[in-house]
Design a protein around this motif. Sequence first.
Motif, PDB file in Angstrom:
ATOM      1  N   MET A 197       0.877  -1.164   0.000  1.00 56.89           N
ATOM      2  CA  MET A 197       0.000   0.000   0.000  1.00 56.89           C
ATOM      3  C   MET A 197       0.920   1.221   0.000  1.00 56.89           C
ATOM      4  O   MET A 197       1.755   1.387   0.892  1.00 56.89           O
ATOM      5  CB  MET A 197      -0.904   0.007   1.231  1.00 56.89           C
ATOM      6  CG  MET A 197      -1.867   1.183   1.261  1.00 56.89           C
ATOM      7  SD  MET A 197      -3.132   1.067  -0.037  1.00 56.89           S
ATOM      8  CE  MET A 197      -4.209  -0.191   0.670  1.00 56.89           C
ATOM      9  N   TYR A 199       1.463   5.284   0.009  1.00 55.13           N
ATOM     10  CA  TYR A 199       0.857   6.530   0.448  1.00 55.13           C
ATOM     11  C   TYR A 199       1.551   7.678  -0.316  1.00 55.13           C
ATOM     12  O   TYR A 199       2.759   7.888  -0.158  1.00 55.13           O
ATOM     13  CB  TYR A 199       1.022   6.712   1.959  1.00 55.13           C
ATOM     14  CG  TYR A 199       0.187   5.729   2.748  1.00 55.13           C
ATOM     15  CD1 TYR A 199      -1.035   6.110   3.306  1.00 55.13           C
ATOM     16  CD2 TYR A 199       0.600   4.406   2.915  1.00 55.13           C
ATOM     17  CE1 TYR A 199      -1.811   5.210   4.034  1.00 55.13           C
ATOM     18  CE2 TYR A 199      -0.162   3.497   3.627  1.00 55.13           C
ATOM     19  CZ  TYR A 199      -1.372   3.907   4.183  1.00 55.13           C
ATOM     20  OH  TYR A 199      -2.137   3.005   4.891  1.00 55.13           O
ATOM     21  N   THR A 217      -2.820   0.812  -4.102  1.00 52.82           N
ATOM     22  CA  THR A 217      -1.985  -0.358  -4.412  1.00 52.82           C
ATOM     23  C   THR A 217      -1.462  -0.292  -5.837  1.00 52.82           C
ATOM     24  O   THR A 217      -0.628  -1.100  -6.224  1.00 52.82           O
ATOM     25  CB  THR A 217      -2.799  -1.662  -4.247  1.00 52.82           C
ATOM     26  OG1 THR A 217      -3.925  -1.619  -5.130  1.00 52.82           O
ATOM     27  CG2 THR A 217      -3.270  -1.827  -2.804  1.00 52.82           C
ATOM     28  N   CYS A 262     -16.059   6.719  -0.343  1.00 51.90           N
ATOM     29  CA  CYS A 262     -14.849   6.763   0.478  1.00 51.90           C
ATOM     30  C   CYS A 262     -15.124   6.217   1.878  1.00 51.90           C
ATOM     31  O   CYS A 262     -16.167   6.480   2.476  1.00 51.90           O
ATOM     32  CB  CYS A 262     -14.332   8.199   0.595  1.00 51.90           C
ATOM     33  SG  CYS A 262     -13.923   8.909  -1.008  1.00 51.90           S
ATOM     34  N   ASP A 263     -14.165   5.464   2.386  1.00 53.90           N
ATOM     35  CA  ASP A 263     -14.243   4.890   3.732  1.00 53.90           C
ATOM     36  C   ASP A 263     -13.312   5.691   4.641  1.00 53.90           C
ATOM     37  O   ASP A 263     -12.091   5.695   4.458  1.00 53.90           O
ATOM     38  CB  ASP A 263     -13.814   3.421   3.692  1.00 53.90           C
ATOM     39  CG  ASP A 263     -13.979   2.729   5.042  1.00 53.90           C
ATOM     40  OD1 ASP A 263     -14.159   3.429   6.064  1.00 53.90           O
ATOM     41  OD2 ASP A 263     -13.907   1.477   5.071  1.00 53.90           O
ATOM     42  N   GLN A 264     -13.915   6.395   5.619  1.00 56.69           N
ATOM     43  CA  GLN A 264     -13.123   7.254   6.498  1.00 56.69           C
ATOM     44  C   GLN A 264     -12.105   6.475   7.326  1.00 56.69           C
ATOM     45  O   GLN A 264     -11.082   7.022   7.752  1.00 56.69           O
ATOM     46  CB  GLN A 264     -14.057   8.020   7.452  1.00 56.69           C
ATOM     47  CG  GLN A 264     -15.030   8.949   6.746  1.00 56.69           C
ATOM     48  CD  GLN A 264     -15.897   9.701   7.730  1.00 56.69           C
ATOM     49  OE1 GLN A 264     -15.390  10.452   8.577  1.00 56.69           O
ATOM     50  NE2 GLN A 264     -17.211   9.522   7.636  1.00 56.69           N
ATOM     51  N   GLU A 265     -12.398   5.165   7.558  1.00 59.54           N
ATOM     52  CA  GLU A 265     -11.533   4.361   8.417  1.00 59.54           C
ATOM     53  C   GLU A 265     -10.413   3.668   7.650  1.00 59.54           C
ATOM     54  O   GLU A 265      -9.522   3.070   8.236  1.00 59.54           O
ATOM     55  CB  GLU A 265     -12.373   3.285   9.143  1.00 59.54           C
ATOM     56  CG  GLU A 265     -13.560   3.833   9.913  1.00 59.54           C
ATOM     57  CD  GLU A 265     -13.123   4.797  11.000  1.00 59.54           C
ATOM     58  OE1 GLU A 265     -12.071   4.540  11.619  1.00 59.54           O
ATOM     59  OE2 GLU A 265     -13.813   5.807  11.219  1.00 59.54           O
ATOM     60  N   LYS A 266     -10.459   3.706   6.330  1.00 66.43           N
ATOM     61  CA  LYS A 266      -9.500   2.956   5.525  1.00 66.43           C
ATOM     62  C   LYS A 266      -8.448   3.892   4.942  1.00 66.43           C
ATOM     63  O   LYS A 266      -8.778   4.942   4.390  1.00 66.43           O
ATOM     64  CB  LYS A 266     -10.244   2.229   4.397  1.00 66.43           C
ATOM     65  CG  LYS A 266      -9.395   1.232   3.630  1.00 66.43           C
ATOM     66  CD  LYS A 266     -10.259   0.478   2.631  1.00 66.43           C
ATOM     67  CE  LYS A 266      -9.428  -0.518   1.839  1.00 66.43           C
ATOM     68  NZ  LYS A 266     -10.253  -1.257   0.849  1.00 66.43           N
ATOM     69  N   GLY A 267      -7.172   3.474   5.057  1.00 64.47           N
ATOM     70  CA  GLY A 267      -6.100   4.306   4.519  1.00 64.47           C
ATOM     71  C   GLY A 267      -6.082   5.674   5.164  1.00 64.47           C
ATOM     72  O   GLY A 267      -6.130   5.808   6.384  1.00 64.47           O
ATOM     73  N   THR A 268      -6.034   6.693   4.316  1.00 68.57           N
ATOM     74  CA  THR A 268      -6.060   8.075   4.819  1.00 68.57           C
ATOM     75  C   THR A 268      -7.455   8.665   4.756  1.00 68.57           C
ATOM     76  O   THR A 268      -7.666   9.809   5.171  1.00 68.57           O
ATOM     77  CB  THR A 268      -5.118   8.962   3.977  1.00 68.57           C
ATOM     78  OG1 THR A 268      -5.621   9.026   2.640  1.00 68.57           O
ATOM     79  CG2 THR A 268      -3.700   8.402   3.968  1.00 68.57           C
ATOM     80  N   GLY A 269      -8.415   7.903   4.216  1.00 72.66           N
ATOM     81  CA  GLY A 269      -9.755   8.440   4.014  1.00 72.66           C
ATOM     82  C   GLY A 269      -9.900   9.177   2.710  1.00 72.66           C
ATOM     83  O   GLY A 269     -11.014   9.505   2.299  1.00 72.66           O
ATOM     84  N   HIS A 340      -3.130  -8.837  -0.677  1.00 72.21           N
ATOM     85  CA  HIS A 340      -4.403  -8.430  -1.270  1.00 72.21           C
ATOM     86  C   HIS A 340      -4.737  -9.300  -2.478  1.00 72.21           C
ATOM     87  O   HIS A 340      -3.861  -9.995  -3.028  1.00 72.21           O
ATOM     88  CB  HIS A 340      -4.383  -6.941  -1.648  1.00 72.21           C
ATOM     89  CG  HIS A 340      -3.373  -6.590  -2.699  1.00 72.21           C
ATOM     90  ND1 HIS A 340      -3.620  -5.700  -3.724  1.00 72.21           N
ATOM     91  CD2 HIS A 340      -2.096  -7.001  -2.906  1.00 72.21           C
ATOM     92  CE1 HIS A 340      -2.548  -5.580  -4.479  1.00 72.21           C
ATOM     93  NE2 HIS A 340      -1.611  -6.358  -4.015  1.00 72.21           N
TER      94      HIS A 340
END
Length: 887
Positions: A197, A199, A217, A262-269, A340
């Motif tokens: 992953m 960033y 990814t 978007c998922d606020q809890e995943k990665g940086t959001g 993954h």
Amino acid sequence: MLEKTFSPQDLEQKIYSEWENSGLFACTPSSTKPTYTIMMPPPNVTGSLHVGHALTYTLQDVLIRFKRMCGFDALWQPGTDHAGIATQMVVERNLEKEGLSRHDLGREAFIDKVWEWKNYSGGEIVRQQRRLGISPDWNRQRFTMDEGLSAAVRKVFVQLYKDGLIYRDKRLVNWDPKFQTAVSDLEVIPQETKGHMYYIRYPLSQDPTTFITVATTRPETLLGDTAVAVHPEDPRYQHLIGQHVKLPLSGREIPIIADDYCDQEKGTGAVKITPAHDFNDFEVGRRHNLPMLNIMDARAHLNDTVPPAYRGLSVTAARKQVLSDLEELGLLDKVESIIHAVPFGERSNVEIQPMLTDQWFLDAYKLAQPALAAVRDGKTKFVPEFWNATYFDWLENIQPWCISRQIWWGHQVPAWFAEDGSIFVAETEAEAHAEAQKHFGQPVALTRDTDVLDTWFSSALWPFTTLGWPEDTLELKRYYPTDVLDTGFDIIFFWVARMMMMGLYFIGDVPFKTVYIHALVRDEKGAKMSKSKGNVIDPLQLMDKYGTDAIRYTLASLAVPGRDLKLGESRVEGGRNFMTKIWNAARFLQMNNCQKLEGFDPLKTQLTVNRWIISEVAELASRIFNSLENYRFDDAANDLYRFLWGTFCDFYLEFLKPIFANVDDEASLSEARATASWVLAEFLRLAHPIMPFITEELWKSFGDSQLLLASTWPDYGKEMATATYIDSQAQQEMQWLVNLITEIRSRRSEFNVPPGAPTPLSFYEVTPEIEARIKRHEIILKRLGRISDLSIYSQSPVLEKGEVQFVIGATTIVLPLAGSIDLDNEVARLKKEIEAQEKEIITLETRLNNADFINKAKPEIIEEFRERLAVANQVKAKVQQALDRLA
């Protein structure tokens, strides 16, 4: 006289030729009989028989043979599928050996090569199907690219296009870079892969010193980004929504948008949006009207839309270069190692790329609504019923179906393009030119679309095109809708649902009344079979070694609805042993001069033992009829086993031996021989759908000139067994004797009584009726139970050390063992066995209660441990009971 040893390899080919030459596999459209129809799932013309095929064809053949015997005009429609990509791949490999490619030949010459290969080797799967003993109407065999079926495909395409359900659009598809074509979801295999992953910092346009960091990814697709998205309620990014970032390495400005995806809890959001190379991003892009920037060519190399430094690079090379350049610019924030799922092509074994391309699509949503209603209303039923949920889930969330493929082998799309891009869809080129002339007012040049249709498109038409549609044929009227489709759960959506959609749209009725979903065949430990694991079972090798009936019987006996089959060679060996038992039973009858007696009436037998076995046959026929009607192949197979091996061989034939030995009682001897022959013949009829070869051979060996294939199901076994065949008094008496002998044998086995050591037996609380039974069957009881002498008492027993008792009905039976075994040693042995089982139980429970083991172990390993624990508990309980009895 039958040969001493059953040798299936010497019989099967000869018997199959007799069946096929008899014409009895064929349906009769002019018949007035009720119909029963199964459409064989067409195997790939490239294929060879695997264990999944063996299961499918066995179960279908069982149903077809059973229904023929029950008086139906049965059509089992055979055929093969052209299997577009799979077949083209085989032929291209052959060309590679000659240093050629399909492009060297050109389309027409290449297609000729494919037909040449199909005609040479395409019949191999059909030859292997015959090895399995299946009985379809071979005269009606079809191929999905037969001219008749091809014409039907063109007609369907044109009609759906005119009705607005087929259209051309630029959308995201699964793209196989090796074959350079779109592929279906079924041909995409997710593989757990070690990856990372990444960033990446995206600088804000208004303030390049400030960044929004995204996690991805696939950093190489950054060059195709057209937005960065955040959740509309994420407090970290509220002030950034509507602003722009400068895309790293490109310099393009792209917006920051808000989207619930978007998922606020995943990665940086915050996520990068690449609509042309990610399915989720594509939907986000459509919602926000974002540009769709395709950055790859057909080989998955970066194209001219990216900066010059990256053009022509493969995905892997581009990733390395992009990461190096980002790091140099200080924009690579951090890298995390992850596992993954990465999509790979089932046949190409290369990474599948989501790609934005021009394709033909079918509006599957509109077609899905009647297909959903048909199952909800019960017009089509799934067995087991829980598969309804899978069917509903897929169809309720259905997406447009990409029906075009960029290969050469298959049904070419019947569409022609004019120079200005106008499209003319027609069944023939002449019709397309006529439409174009009408449109332009003059003749114009047209170019045919080079794409072919997805193999599943023509397969979806299988139930009615094989019956002659679009002609209104007698076969179509008589055999559609079909009765049952037997298939695996993995193609409920890809094939079952699509046949439902097409059948309802073009015929106005469902294609089948029942969909029977069989389970997956796994290895004996419950693991999925794969070449890499080395656990693939080849049914052809098993047939060579053990005979076809053995594998057919084994597969049927394991076909429990909703439960995967655990198949090992030892199970098939057990099936072969059952065939040997049937053979030996028939040979025993022949050795005792048992032959079919013309005019024999089973209802006029006098001996209790014969009235009992006739009742058992009638009940067996009824149970098997109901089992096959309800797709309980396992129950049918296991009932046949229990009857033949247990009831018939272990008891009935043993009961007959004193009668066979007493040649002075001619009336009893004649009745016993006739009854035994009748019972075997009835068993052969009932077993024939599952075990056709051995039953046909034995049927013939007992002097019947008519093929067993042509025989009928017993009338007394079509519903509940006819009451006139059931003698409950005889059943009660003989079952009492069977239970008594079984209990004696069980106790002797429990306590290790030597086989040659007879023991006395005492009966207590005996009524006059039971005493009469004991005396009637004394000879059999002593011989089969290894009893030295019998004692009969009316009072209750007083047990002494070493005496074991059990109860049958109201009678208590005592088996004195002190004189046959060493009691102290036996008690010590049983205690030692209990200790061993307790140790095994503790070990297994410790593993199964270990959360780390449960989380890491494969499901089949966990299941194996649970099964071992259940067996250990059962063994411990059984041994404890034996110890309690002895004490």
